[in-house]
Scaffold this motif. Sequence first.
Motif, short mmCIF file in Angstrom:
data_model
loop_
_atom_site.label_atom_id
_atom_site.label_comp_id
_atom_site.label_asym_id
_atom_site.label_seq_id
_atom_site.Cartn_x
_atom_site.Cartn_y
_atom_site.Cartn_z
N THR A 130 15.65 7.85 -14.03
CA THR A 130 15.96 7.20 -12.77
C THR A 130 17.50 7.10 -12.78
O THR A 130 18.16 7.69 -13.64
N SER A 169 8.26 12.06 -13.06
CA SER A 169 9.19 12.17 -11.94
C SER A 169 9.86 10.82 -11.74
O SER A 169 9.23 9.78 -11.95
N THR A 171 12.41 8.25 -9.23
CA THR A 171 13.16 7.92 -8.02
C THR A 171 14.46 7.25 -8.47
O THR A 171 14.90 7.43 -9.60
N CYS A 186 2.50 4.60 -12.98
CA CYS A 186 3.79 4.23 -12.39
C CYS A 186 4.33 2.95 -13.01
O CYS A 186 3.57 2.06 -13.36
N GLY A 193 9.21 2.66 -5.41
CA GLY A 193 8.01 3.44 -5.68
C GLY A 193 7.24 2.99 -6.89
O GLY A 193 6.25 3.64 -7.27
N CYS A 196 2.10 1.58 -7.10
CA CYS A 196 1.22 2.60 -6.51
C CYS A 196 -0.23 2.11 -6.43
O CYS A 196 -1.14 2.92 -6.26
N SER A 211 9.70 13.55 -5.92
CA SER A 211 10.33 12.28 -5.57
C SER A 211 11.54 12.49 -4.67
O SER A 211 12.16 13.54 -4.66
N CYS A 212 11.83 11.45 -3.88
CA CYS A 212 13.14 11.32 -3.23
C CYS A 212 13.72 10.02 -3.77
O CYS A 212 13.34 9.59 -4.87
N PHE A 216 7.52 8.61 -3.59
CA PHE A 216 6.89 9.72 -4.31
C PHE A 216 5.92 10.46 -3.40
O PHE A 216 5.34 9.88 -2.48
N THR A 227 1.13 9.90 -0.89
CA THR A 227 2.49 9.36 -0.90
C THR A 227 2.49 7.86 -1.08
O THR A 227 1.54 7.17 -0.69
N GLY A 229 5.62 4.38 -1.85
CA GLY A 229 7.02 3.99 -1.94
C GLY A 229 7.49 3.42 -0.61
O GLY A 229 6.69 2.94 0.19
#
Length: 344
Positions: A130, A169, A171, A186, A193, A196, A211-212, A216, A227, A229
């Motif tokens: 992260t 992954s 964020t 998560c 995010g 979840c 991810s952005c 997620f 999706t 987050g």
Amino acid sequence: SILGITMRWTVHVSLLNGDSVAISIDPDGSVEDLRLEAQRKIKKQVAGLVNAGSKLQVSSSLQRAGLQDGAEVCAVLAGDDVTVKAHKFGWGFGAIINSSLAIWGHELYFKLSPEQRKRTEQDVLELFFTETAVAAVKANGEVVTCGDEGAGGDSDLVQSQLVDVISISGTSGDFAAVKADGSVVCWGNPDAGGDCKNVQDQLQKIRQVFSCQNAFAAVTETGRVVTWGQPDEGGDSSAVQSQLVGVKHIVGSVHAFAAILRDGSVVSWGADHAGADSSLIKEKLTKVKAVYASKFAFAALKETAAMCNRSWLGCTTLKQQRALLLLSRFKQELRRPRPKVKLQ
């Protein structure tokens, strides 16, 4: 595919000593997916994969790399090489040196406790980030985290679940780990995010998680998308959910996602200022073989002989873009976890 279920390939990955492992993998996967799964089975750090004398690009899809069901590739082990990685917006770095972890950067976050140092002094295969935390995957599938406790550095609450992990992954402040059984774990900042639970029952048979900055997007083995987050930053795909069928790959900008479907079309969602609105060129987004992301835009590469590029931004004017960017930064600053200050 049969009844919407994609038949998996078997790819044989061999070492120079003659040992070989058979990898079951989705045909829509990438070379990186194959490398991570081979690494998990071999239990050694794999630096790259070679086919017909050429090194395969990790960003390439299996099909674009020329692989097919039953293919044979050779794994190149890391040996004495040093692997250095970082989050592109992060505050530090991590390195694997002779299978041990070394980190450096912001003094508040990028440091190892004696226990963490002991657990990562050998058998480290892969690093994920992260902005202010590191997750190290070991040869036995165990995960060791360090850094900002509120941004993924503290995994104590889910540690018992972090076994047999293939990939992770990240964020800005949360991790999502994909396990060998296709489930997802998560942890981290809920606003980035880390929570979840609302989609946990859907996170089964997951092929890959993308991810952005604060959301997620997970792709299932059947090509559906889950999706979570920040809803307005890619975490809510309900407006396009009916279109997200047969998804091959997803790319994230800062606050939006773009998915390539098996028919070569593209579906995007998230914040308009970050590329979510592709309506102006929707009819041109056909026969797309790759999508690339900058911070606030996407570009699509088509399969035509002319290699035609099409890019799009979510805003129609520079004034709108600047206004939305300022609003986004203000909201992000409000959510950013603050370092804990110890009073003397």
